[in-house]
Scaffold this active site. Structure first.
Site, PDB file in Angstrom:
ATOM      1  N   ARG A 111      53.322  52.774  22.330  1.00 24.21           N
ATOM      2  CA  ARG A 111      52.641  52.254  23.520  1.00 24.21           C
ATOM      3  C   ARG A 111      51.332  51.592  23.121  1.00 24.21           C
ATOM      4  NH1 ARG A 111      50.293  55.786  25.967  1.00 24.21           N
ATOM      5  NH2 ARG A 111      51.034  57.628  24.900  1.00 24.21           N
ATOM      6  N   TYR A 260      59.397  48.362  23.020  1.00 28.44           N
ATOM      7  CA  TYR A 260      59.410  49.776  22.644  1.00 28.44           C
ATOM      8  C   TYR A 260      58.969  50.737  23.742  1.00 28.44           C
ATOM      9  CZ  TYR A 260      59.498  53.669  19.404  1.00 28.44           C
ATOM     10  OH  TYR A 260      59.819  54.838  18.778  1.00 28.44           O
ATOM     11  N   LYS A 269      56.499  55.675  31.901  1.00 30.19           N
ATOM     12  CA  LYS A 269      55.055  55.816  32.140  1.00 30.19           C
ATOM     13  C   LYS A 269      54.568  54.844  33.228  1.00 30.19           C
ATOM     14  CE  LYS A 269      54.940  58.559  28.504  1.00 30.19           C
ATOM     15  NZ  LYS A 269      54.996  60.003  28.594  1.00 30.19           N
ATOM     16  N   HIS A 289      52.106  64.021  34.020  1.00 33.95           N
ATOM     17  CA  HIS A 289      52.660  63.961  32.668  1.00 33.95           C
ATOM     18  C   HIS A 289      52.985  65.393  32.213  1.00 33.95           C
ATOM     19  CE1 HIS A 289      52.009  62.400  28.263  1.00 33.95           C
ATOM     20  NE2 HIS A 289      53.263  62.346  28.624  1.00 33.95           N
ATOM     21  N   SER A 311      50.619  63.065  24.721  1.00 38.21           N
ATOM     22  CA  SER A 311      51.762  62.563  23.968  1.00 38.21           C
ATOM     23  C   SER A 311      51.800  63.184  22.575  1.00 38.21           C
ATOM     24  CB  SER A 311      51.668  61.045  23.850  1.00 38.21           C
ATOM     25  OG  SER A 311      51.677  60.486  25.144  1.00 38.21           O
ATOM     26  N   CYS A 313      52.306  66.267  21.698  1.00 44.43           N
ATOM     27  CA  CYS A 313      51.627  67.563  21.589  1.00 44.43           C
ATOM     28  C   CYS A 313      52.512  68.727  21.998  1.00 44.43           C
ATOM     29  CB  CYS A 313      50.342  67.562  22.400  1.00 44.43           C
ATOM     30  SG  CYS A 313      49.077  66.499  21.704  1.00 44.43           S
ATOM     31  N   ASP A 336      58.912  65.541  30.195  1.00 44.87           N
ATOM     32  CA  ASP A 336      57.808  64.569  30.111  1.00 44.87           C
ATOM     33  C   ASP A 336      57.086  64.309  31.432  1.00 44.87           C
ATOM     34  OD1 ASP A 336      56.371  62.845  28.280  1.00 44.87           O
ATOM     35  OD2 ASP A 336      57.248  61.140  29.320  1.00 44.87           O
ATOM     36  N   ARG A 430      61.814  57.949  17.662  1.00 47.64           N
ATOM     37  CA  ARG A 430      62.271  58.690  18.853  1.00 47.64           C
ATOM     38  C   ARG A 430      63.791  58.760  18.936  1.00 47.64           C
ATOM     39  NH1 ARG A 430      57.982  60.481  22.643  1.00 47.64           N
ATOM     40  NH2 ARG A 430      56.111  59.693  21.630  1.00 47.64           N
TER      41      ARG A 430
HETATM   42  P1  GTP Z   1      55.718  62.871  23.919  1.00 46.15           P
HETATM   43  O1  GTP Z   1      57.192  62.668  23.969  1.00 46.15           O
HETATM   44  O2  GTP Z   1      55.007  61.827  23.145  1.00 46.15           O
HETATM   45  O3  GTP Z   1      55.139  63.042  25.260  1.00 46.15           O
HETATM   46  O4  GTP Z   1      55.460  64.202  23.017  1.00 46.15           O
HETATM   47  P2  GTP Z   1      55.696  65.732  23.387  1.00 46.15           P
HETATM   48  O5  GTP Z   1      54.504  66.241  24.107  1.00 46.15           O
HETATM   49  O6  GTP Z   1      57.004  65.917  24.035  1.00 46.15           O
HETATM   50  O7  GTP Z   1      55.677  66.426  21.940  1.00 46.15           O
HETATM   51  P3  GTP Z   1      56.883  67.053  21.085  1.00 46.15           P
HETATM   52  O8  GTP Z   1      57.439  68.292  21.709  1.00 46.15           O
HETATM   53  O9  GTP Z   1      57.847  65.986  20.760  1.00 46.15           O
HETATM   54  O10 GTP Z   1      56.111  67.486  19.777  1.00 46.15           O
HETATM   55  C1  GTP Z   1      55.396  66.560  19.003  1.00 46.15           C
HETATM   56  C2  GTP Z   1      55.115  67.163  17.649  1.00 46.15           C
HETATM   57  O11 GTP Z   1      54.423  68.405  17.787  1.00 46.15           O
HETATM   58  C3  GTP Z   1      56.355  67.441  16.837  1.00 46.15           C
HETATM   59  O12 GTP Z   1      56.141  67.035  15.496  1.00 46.15           O
HETATM   60  C4  GTP Z   1      56.500  68.934  16.898  1.00 46.15           C
HETATM   61  O13 GTP Z   1      57.137  69.449  15.769  1.00 46.15           O
HETATM   62  C5  GTP Z   1      55.063  69.418  17.035  1.00 46.15           C
HETATM   63  N1  GTP Z   1      55.001  70.695  17.768  1.00 46.15           N
HETATM   64  C6  GTP Z   1      55.559  70.973  18.969  1.00 46.15           C
HETATM   65  N2  GTP Z   1      55.360  72.258  19.339  1.00 46.15           N
HETATM   66  C7  GTP Z   1      54.622  72.811  18.340  1.00 46.15           C
HETATM   67  C8  GTP Z   1      54.076  74.118  18.133  1.00 46.15           C
HETATM   68  O14 GTP Z   1      54.233  75.048  18.926  1.00 46.15           O
HETATM   69  N3  GTP Z   1      53.360  74.300  16.984  1.00 46.15           N
HETATM   70  C9  GTP Z   1      53.175  73.296  16.083  1.00 46.15           C
HETATM   71  N4  GTP Z   1      52.458  73.564  14.993  1.00 46.15           N
HETATM   72  N5  GTP Z   1      53.681  72.061  16.228  1.00 46.15           N
HETATM   73  C10 GTP Z   1      54.394  71.817  17.349  1.00 46.15           C
HETATM   74  C1  SPV Z   2      54.415  59.075  25.177  1.00 40.56           C
HETATM   75  O1  SPV Z   2      53.799  58.346  24.430  1.00 40.56           O
HETATM   76  O2  SPV Z   2      53.848  59.927  25.905  1.00 40.56           O
HETATM   77  C2  SPV Z   2      55.885  58.977  25.223  1.00 40.56           C
HETATM   78  C3  SPV Z   2      56.464  57.824  24.564  1.00 40.56           C
HETATM   79  O3  SPV Z   2      56.578  59.779  25.831  1.00 40.56           O
HETATM   80  S1  SPV Z   2      56.424  56.435  25.543  1.00 40.56           S
HETATM   81  O4  SPV Z   2      57.591  56.435  26.392  1.00 40.56           O
HETATM   82  O5  SPV Z   2      56.405  55.325  24.626  1.00 40.56           O
HETATM   83  O6  SPV Z   2      55.235  56.431  26.399  1.00 40.56           O
HETATM   84 MN    MN Z   3      58.372  64.407  24.558  1.00 37.27          MN
END
Ligand code: GTP
Ligand code: SPV
Ligand code: MN
Length: 647
Positions: A111, A260, A269, A289, A311, A313, A336, A430
């Site tokens: 993004r 993308y 979003k 979010h 994002s 996290c 999400d 992704r």
């Molecule tokens: P978006 O799709 O961008 O909104 O991201 P998200 O908030 O869904 O994050 P996601 O669950 O995909 O995790 C992102 C990264 O954080 C990955 O590399 C995970 O492995 C890492 N992660 C998630 N949960 C944990 C946790 O409890 N501990 C640690 N150390 N890392 C974590």
């Molecule tokens: C984020 O960045 O929070 C995502 C990926 O979930 S995107 O759809 O590109 O915003």
């Molecule tokens: Mn996600």
């Protein structure tokens, strides 16, 4: 029979998306004269009236060669896949069923917040007025006339030689009173295939839409570089002129130049959060979010929790978590976005407006997220992951899952060796996969009324100072906690380095209107219910002095949820601290991992750190929000300061 356009308007245009390499000038088209064009799929005449005029207006602007009205069928999808294979946009992943890999132009991988704008008459409707000399960091505003000019400059004739796809979609289960309909016009078959996964897309939506019914207007083009040179013919885009525009007044989104993620899948979003939050403000609900999960405790009692993390996290991971604590069960409603509304009994209810997961690939593995691994290996479009010589995918975290002797090709298409300094998969690579394939998808995930929410979590990546979990003292304090969220930057946006950024409500990139008014809206929810959800803050990412995570995370996060649920049950297992309530001694379930966890360090609340934190928050509010900051939030900050002073 569709009327075929006999000749190309000008031989300065070459036609196919991938083959566009020559320079081009102004097309030889008289304004107002619609070029004859071929409708290759569907029937323009059968579109609901308002959709028809929207499509016609943009045919005039973009001048596509062909129109394709999407019905969402398997047959249609297969045609799109074939076409993308031919153009090199995707390659087949023979190891899995109906899985594909797209490699983007390396300049188009996330993004672009800096190129994202909201357009309102007055700037103050979009963003709070920053202090003199300070650059606003709560969104970008564009004047309506400038938005019009930006569109005209980029979209005029941008689809010559291309097909315009008309993508009807519903955010939320079709027919739910909480759902909303959108129409995306796009010249990207990749976007169509992805929207089919991420939303309810196709003919049933058009059937639902009445002639005079409004919908969210989503115009998208991958664009054409102004010098005419498409560097990556498999992934045309125009990074230099990329712009993502929103006009809340008209429920309108216009996105140019990027193919993308959130830049191009406009239901996500742009619609569900930015336009969504403005609709929610008007209609009295919340577009957030947030993931939504269902959790059943060992007694069999089930509740739902929503959680906002910035994002990359951990939303997807938490939403699909395999709890390590015996007797607990997690089910996934969404990973999400949550649309939440108080029902007539004062119960907050949430739907997931999406239909798929667009999840971060790196870090996803059998050990971290087995549920995701059981979801994503059929009917999935992967983008910017690495590939293996046996027709599979690879990314950082999958080291144990590739067979020895398979060769790996990185996300850019180059041979890759273990231990190499560059990553195999792009950090923001992704998977785009249907939610219905998730083995723990909640039975109520498509419930038209939404699921009842008992708790709201805020969280982020905080390497220091912020405890594993703390509870808000009340709703206002909870809103304050959301407003003062900070987190380490991640690869999901264009920021570099591990800088700690303010990211209130994990919404900084997604506010559709003035953040100060957004806070007032959240505060006003207190008048809508006498059974408000409890609010908590969590942090899985605290590190020790060696930079190692203090908390094992992932499935072990169930221990945090366990404490939260017991708090909802009214158990007296919390102790006051200046920042909120943390687990009382011996109340946090560490059974089986006592050896590996330093609870003291995890829950330590360093006074100096928090004094600095309060200063940073105060400065942020002063600099960024100014007079738009609700006085309740000012009061919360003052109270926190007082409590810290007495520490
Ligand atoms: P978006 O799709 O961008 O909104 O991201 P998200 O908030 O869904 O994050 P996601 O669950 O995909 O995790 C992102 C990264 O954080 C990955 O590399 C995970 O492995 C890492 N992660 C998630 N949960 C944990 C946790 O409890 N501990 C640690 N150390 N890392 C974590
Ligand atoms: C984020 O960045 O929070 C995502 C990926 O979930 S995107 O759809 O590109 O915003
Ligand atoms: Mn996600």
């Amino acid at each position: 029979m569709p009327a075929l356009y006999p000749t190309v308007v000008s031989n300065r245009f070459t036609n196919e998306i991938g083959g566009f390499t020559k320079s081009f000038g102004t097309p030889d088209v008289v304004i107002g004269q619609v070029r004859a064009l071929s409708v290759v799929h569907g029937d323009l005449k059968e579109l609901p009236e308002k959709v028809k005029s929207y499509v016609q207006e943009n045919i005039k602007l973009c001048e596509p060669d062909k129109i394709h009205i999407c019905d969402g069928t398997d047959y249609e999808n297969q045609k799109l896949i074939d076409q993308m294979l031919e153009q090199g946009t995707i390659t087949a992943l023979s190891k899995y069923e109906n899985c594909w890999l797209a490699r983007t132009n390396p300049a188009d991988t996330a993004r672009v917040e800096s190129k994202t704008f909201i357009s309102t008459e007055k700037k103050s409707e979009t963003i709070p007025t920053p202090k003199n000399g300070v650059k606003g960091a709560l969104g970008n505003w564009i004047a309506p006339a400038d938005m019009d000019a930006a569109i005209k400059e980029r979209f005029t004739s941008c689809m010559i030689g291309r097909t315009m796809y008309v993508v009807p979609f519903s955010m939320g289960p079709i027919g739910s009173p909480l759902s909303k309909i959108g129409i995306e016009l796009t010249d990207s078959p990749y976007v169509v295939a992805s929207m089919r996964i991420m939303t309810r897309m196709g003919a049933p939506i058009l059937k639902k839409l009445k002639d005079d019914q409004d919908f969210v207007k989503c115009l998208h083009s991958v664009g054409r570089p102004s010098n005419g040179i498409v560097e990556y013919p498999n992934w045309p885009c125009d990074p230099e002129r990329t712009i993502i525009l929103h006009r809340p007044k008209n429920n309108e989104i216009v996105s140019y130049g990027s193919g993308y993620g959130g830049n191009s899948l406009l239901g996500k979003k742009c619609f569900a959060l930015r336009i969504g939050s403005t609709i929610a403000k008007r209609e009295g609900w919340l577009a957030e979010h947030m993931l939504i999960l269902g959790i059943t405790n060992p007694k069999g009692q089930k509740r739902y929790i929503a959680a906002a993390f910035p994002s990359a996290c951990g939303k997807t991971n938490l939403a699909m978590m395999t709890p390590s604590l015996p007797g607990y069960k997690i089910e996934c409603v969404g990973d999400d976005i949550a649309w939440m509304k108080f029902d007539k009994n004062g119960q907050l209810r949430a739907i997931n407006p999406e239909n798929g997961f667009f999840g971060v690939a790196p870090g996803t593995s059998r050990s971290s997220n087995p549920i995701a691994m059981d979801t994503i290996f059929k009917n999935t479009v992967f983008t910017n992951v690495a590939s293996t010589s046996d027709g599979g995918v690879f990314w950082e975290g999958m080291e144990k899952e590739v067979v020895d002797n398979t060769n790996i090709t990185d996300w850019k298409g180059n041979p890759w060796k273990k231990g190499q300094s560059t990553p195999a998969a792009h950090p923001n690579s992704r998977f785009c996969t249907p939610a219905s394939q998730c083995p723990i998808i909640d039975p109520a995930w498509e419930d038209a009324e939404g699921v009842p929410i008992s708790a709201i979590l805020f969280g982020g990546r905080r390497p220091t100072g912020v405890p594993l979990v703390y509870e808000a003292r009340d709703w206002k304090h909870g809103v304050f906690i959301g407003s003062s969220m900070r987190s380490e930057a991640t690869a999901a946006a264009e920021y570099k380095g591990k800088v700690i950024m303010h990211d209130p409500f994990a919404m900084r990139p997604f506010f559709g209107y003035n953040f100060g008014q957004y806070l007032s809206h959240w505060l006003s929810m207190e008048n809508r219910s006498d059974k408000l959800p409890k609010i908590f803050h969590v942090n899985w990412f605290r590190k020790d002095s060696n930079g190692k995570f203090l908390w094992p995370g992932f499935g072990e996060n169930s221990r945090v949820l366990d404490w939260i649920l017991r708090r909802l049950d009214g158990e007296k297992i919390a102790q006051e601290t200046p920042i909120g309530l943390i687990p009382a001694p011996n109340s946090f379930n560490l059974k089986g991992i006592e050896e590996n966890v330093n609870l003291e360090e995890l829950f330590n609340i360093p006074k100096d750190f928090w004094l600095n934190e309060v200063e940073a928050i105060e400065k942020y509010f002063d600099d960024q929000v100014g007079k738009d900051l609700p006085k309740e939030i000012v009061l919360q900050l003052e109270n926190l300061k007082k409590r810290l002073a007495q520490m």
